[in-house]
Design a protein around this motif. Structure first.
Motif, PDB file in Angstrom:
ATOM      1  N   TRP A 240      39.965  39.017  69.373  1.00 22.27           N
ATOM      2  CA  TRP A 240      41.271  39.007  70.020  1.00 22.27           C
ATOM      3  C   TRP A 240      41.190  39.559  71.436  1.00 22.27           C
ATOM      4  O   TRP A 240      40.298  40.328  71.784  1.00 22.27           O
ATOM      5  N   SER A 241      42.133  39.115  72.240  1.00 21.93           N
ATOM      6  CA  SER A 241      42.307  39.611  73.604  1.00 21.93           C
ATOM      7  C   SER A 241      43.739  39.309  73.998  1.00 21.93           C
ATOM      8  O   SER A 241      44.504  38.748  73.203  1.00 21.93           O
ATOM      9  N   ASP A 242      44.121  39.657  75.193  1.00 20.78           N
ATOM     10  CA  ASP A 242      45.471  39.322  75.655  1.00 20.78           C
ATOM     11  C   ASP A 242      45.682  37.817  75.706  1.00 20.78           C
ATOM     12  O   ASP A 242      46.820  37.343  75.723  1.00 20.78           O
ATOM     13  N   GLY A 243      44.586  37.069  75.720  1.00 20.48           N
ATOM     14  CA  GLY A 243      44.702  35.615  75.801  1.00 20.48           C
ATOM     15  C   GLY A 243      44.931  34.927  74.473  1.00 20.48           C
ATOM     16  O   GLY A 243      45.258  33.742  74.439  1.00 20.48           O
ATOM     17  N   GLY A 244      44.736  35.635  73.351  1.00 20.92           N
ATOM     18  CA  GLY A 244      44.939  35.010  72.057  1.00 20.92           C
ATOM     19  C   GLY A 244      43.938  35.506  71.038  1.00 20.92           C
ATOM     20  O   GLY A 244      43.338  36.580  71.191  1.00 20.92           O
ATOM     21  N   VAL A 245      43.731  34.726  69.974  1.00 27.91           N
ATOM     22  CA  VAL A 245      42.855  35.129  68.887  1.00 27.91           C
ATOM     23  C   VAL A 245      41.976  33.969  68.448  1.00 27.91           C
ATOM     24  O   VAL A 245      42.318  32.796  68.645  1.00 27.91           O
ATOM     25  N   ALA A 246      40.839  34.314  67.845  1.00 30.80           N
ATOM     26  CA  ALA A 246      39.984  33.356  67.161  1.00 30.80           C
ATOM     27  C   ALA A 246      39.740  33.917  65.766  1.00 30.80           C
ATOM     28  O   ALA A 246      39.137  34.987  65.615  1.00 30.80           O
ATOM     29  N   VAL A 247      40.239  33.224  64.760  1.00 34.57           N
ATOM     30  CA  VAL A 247      40.195  33.714  63.380  1.00 34.57           C
ATOM     31  C   VAL A 247      39.170  32.907  62.602  1.00 34.57           C
ATOM     32  O   VAL A 247      39.261  31.678  62.532  1.00 34.57           O
ATOM     33  N   SER A 248      38.188  33.611  62.016  1.00 38.95           N
ATOM     34  CA  SER A 248      37.078  32.938  61.339  1.00 38.95           C
ATOM     35  C   SER A 248      37.110  33.184  59.843  1.00 38.95           C
ATOM     36  O   SER A 248      37.219  34.326  59.382  1.00 38.95           O
ATOM     37  N   ALA A 249      37.016  32.095  59.087  1.00 38.02           N
ATOM     38  CA  ALA A 249      36.924  32.137  57.633  1.00 38.02           C
ATOM     39  C   ALA A 249      35.798  31.212  57.217  1.00 38.02           C
ATOM     40  O   ALA A 249      35.895  29.994  57.411  1.00 38.02           O
ATOM     41  N   GLY A 250      34.734  31.774  56.683  1.00 36.00           N
ATOM     42  CA  GLY A 250      33.570  30.961  56.369  1.00 36.00           C
ATOM     43  C   GLY A 250      32.982  30.386  57.636  1.00 36.00           C
ATOM     44  O   GLY A 250      32.770  31.087  58.629  1.00 36.00           O
ATOM     45  N   SER A 251      32.733  29.092  57.635  1.00 39.08           N
ATOM     46  CA  SER A 251      32.151  28.431  58.806  1.00 39.08           C
ATOM     47  C   SER A 251      33.216  27.897  59.755  1.00 39.08           C
ATOM     48  O   SER A 251      32.897  27.305  60.780  1.00 39.08           O
ATOM     49  N   THR A 253      36.510  28.328  62.342  1.00 41.47           N
ATOM     50  CA  THR A 253      37.222  29.219  63.251  1.00 41.47           C
ATOM     51  C   THR A 253      38.415  28.480  63.832  1.00 41.47           C
ATOM     52  O   THR A 253      38.287  27.353  64.305  1.00 41.47           O
ATOM     53  N   VAL A 254      39.577  29.111  63.759  1.00 42.77           N
ATOM     54  CA  VAL A 254      40.803  28.534  64.312  1.00 42.77           C
ATOM     55  C   VAL A 254      41.309  29.449  65.413  1.00 42.77           C
ATOM     56  O   VAL A 254      41.459  30.660  65.204  1.00 42.77           O
ATOM     57  N   THR A 255      41.569  28.888  66.585  1.00 43.64           N
ATOM     58  CA  THR A 255      42.112  29.669  67.697  1.00 43.64           C
ATOM     59  C   THR A 255      43.630  29.566  67.704  1.00 43.64           C
ATOM     60  O   THR A 255      44.212  28.572  67.253  1.00 43.64           O
ATOM     61  N   ALA A 256      44.266  30.615  68.199  1.00 45.21           N
ATOM     62  CA  ALA A 256      45.735  30.661  68.194  1.00 45.21           C
ATOM     63  C   ALA A 256      46.221  31.633  69.253  1.00 45.21           C
ATOM     64  O   ALA A 256      45.446  32.411  69.823  1.00 45.21           O
ATOM     65  N   LYS A 257      47.514  31.591  69.503  1.00 41.46           N
ATOM     66  CA  LYS A 257      48.127  32.530  70.444  1.00 41.46           C
ATOM     67  C   LYS A 257      48.323  33.900  69.810  1.00 41.46           C
ATOM     68  O   LYS A 257      48.360  34.911  70.506  1.00 41.46           O
ATOM     69  N   ALA A 258      48.484  33.931  68.469  1.00 43.89           N
ATOM     70  CA  ALA A 258      48.712  35.189  67.755  1.00 43.89           C
ATOM     71  C   ALA A 258      48.272  35.032  66.313  1.00 43.89           C
ATOM     72  O   ALA A 258      48.088  33.912  65.815  1.00 43.89           O
ATOM     73  N   VAL A 259      48.101  36.154  65.637  1.00 43.70           N
ATOM     74  CA  VAL A 259      47.761  36.148  64.220  1.00 43.70           C
ATOM     75  C   VAL A 259      48.672  37.135  63.498  1.00 43.70           C
ATOM     76  O   VAL A 259      48.987  38.200  64.018  1.00 43.70           O
TER      77      VAL A 259
END
Length: 454
Positions: A240-251, A253-259
């Motif tokens: 995560w950063s101020d720019g958003g998030v990268a959420v990883s589950a297994g292989s 990864t989904v990027t998003a503005k927030a989690v």
């Protein structure tokens, strides 16, 4: 994370709280993806068929002022019916079985006076706490230094009062009175609207239940979200950063503005956050343990206890089952008894082989309902402490010192990271209604982040 987001919000956890958050965001036109570690939705709600009737292995009951779960049930066409209260309740106490009416059993005049005195004081202390911020309350530190057991001792509670509150602790939080903060107990009671509202059946939190199963509500929400949900996908890392998030589950990864992380606080520590979260958040996950509760159901051809003028509700000081309810679909059958096993008794019970667990549970039913209870047509138990991605239940059993030190961080966002789950609700925390409230609140909070990045 600087790449273009694949969705607006990722939600971690497909229980009532996570799905409520996702549902609200989609209704506002935002895209979501939900990761769920288990191979099913529903979290701490779980349907099970017993003799053709549904039984709720997780969250079961609903009552007045639980407006959010009731509204969601209506929208998803999940009907709720009154819990049986016709007849007398039964109490197994000091080796004897007696009958009583109302919420508080008949323990003698002296005991009733003492229980009334303690209830009045507890309700008064609870009502004085700031809603959603008990750590700011008068004498918060002192109350948080006490356990329920030590506070009762300081009030010179009678042994009967101590034992009755022990049943409350075992069945409400899945812990012993010596394990839980008194400040947490008071805040929990405040969120329910008082002890009577929390413990009563008619007019209280156990007033109704869902014949089709509470998990049906989550299933309905999940069906509408469709392919936006990934089951069997445990989130292991959130960058995560101020720019958003990268959420990883297994292989994947989904990027998003927030989690929105909608898992029990104790499960948060199983996710690797990078950069690391503030130390208060990291410590909170270690100091917010889940309770230990096991639910037992036995099914019979018909609710035979009603023939004896009993409503199926019991309390016991002996265990392993400390409280029971009648959740039969009708007077014609099948007759279904629900029993709660909590805290130390659950820890011991859960380690036993299936045949021994069954024998002990049915023997506990038979103590009150007679030998007929030893011969069910079907039996099932659900040991929530053995659920790998839930870790216990029905909710958190917060120890002394944790609420004043870490409570204000429980739902505090960190950058684009937001928190849901029933434990983060300021009303009906620990209940299904609290789960829905927390999910809706987290959805509202993250809108600022999402809309600022549009």
């Amino acid at each position: 994370m600087t790449s273009s987001p694949a969705v607006d919000v990722v939600v971690v956890g497909a229980g009532l709280s996570g799905l409520s958050a996702a549902r609200n965001l989609v209704a506002l036109g935002h895209s979501v993806h939900v990761f769920e570690a288990n191979d099913r939705v529903g979290g701490r709600t779980l349907n099970h068929k017993l003799d053709g009737a549904n039984v709720d292995l997780g969250g079961t009951f609903v009552g007045p002022t639980q407006d959010r779960i009731l509204a969601l049930a209506q929208e998803t066409a999940c009907a709720h019916h009154p819990t049986n209260t016709v007849g007398e309740s039964a109490l197994s106490w000091r080796g004897r079985v007696r009958r009583y009416s109302g919420t508080v059993p008949s323990l003698g005049v002296g005991s009733l006076v003492d229980i009334g005195r303690l209830q009045f004081k507890i309700d008064r202390l609870a009502n004085a706490l700031p809603q959603g911020a008990p750590w700011d309350g008068k004498n918060a530190a002192e109350l948080d230094s006490h356990t329920l057991a030590s506070w009762l001792a300081a009030q010179h509670a009678s042994q009967s009062s101590k034992d009755l509150f022990a049943i409350v602790a075992k069945t409400s939080w899945g812990c012993e009175p010596a394990e839980i903060s008194m400040l947490y107990v008071l805040d929990y009671i405040r969120g329910c609207g008082g002890i009577d509202r929390m413990l009563a059946t008619k007019g209280g939190a156990q007033q109704e239940h869902f014949p089709d199963g509470t998990q049906t509500i989550s299933m309905s929400m999940a069906e509408r979200l469709g392919e936006s949900i990934s089951l069997g996908s445990a989130v292991r890392r959130v960058e995560w950063s101020d720019g958003g998030v990268a959420v990883s589950a297994g292989s994947r990864t989904v990027t998003a503005k927030a989690v929105i992380v909608a898992v029990p606080p104790a499960m948060r520590s199983r996710i690797d956050f990078y950069p690391v979260l503030p130390v208060e958040h990291r410590s909170l996950g270690q100091r917010w343990p889940q309770g230990v509760l096991t639910k037992v159901y036995a099914s019979y051809e018909r609710p035979f206890w009603r023939d004896n003028g009993l409503n199926g509700q019991t309390l016991s000081d002996a265990g392993p089952i400390f409280a029971t309810f009648d959740t039969s679909p009708s007077a014609d059958g099948p007759g279904i008894l629900l029993g709660f096993i909590g805290a130390d008794y659950a820890r011991s019970y859960d380690r036993l082989p299936p045949h021994e667990r069954r024998l002990r549970a049915l023997s506990s039913f038979a103590t009150v309902f007679g030998d007929d209870a030893m011969h069910p047509t079907a039996f099932v138990d659900q040991r929530w402490a053995g659920e790998d991605w839930i870790g216990g239940g029905p909710t958190a059993a917060v120890p002394p010192g944790a609420l004043t030190r870490y409570g204000s961080w429980l739902a505090r966002p960190v950058g684009p990271i937001y928190w849901a789950g029933t434990e983060t609700a300021d009303r009906w925390a620990g209940y299904m209604d609290g789960a829905v409230r927390a999910g809706e609140r987290a959805a509202r909070e993250c809108l600022v982040t999402v809309e600022n990045r549009d």
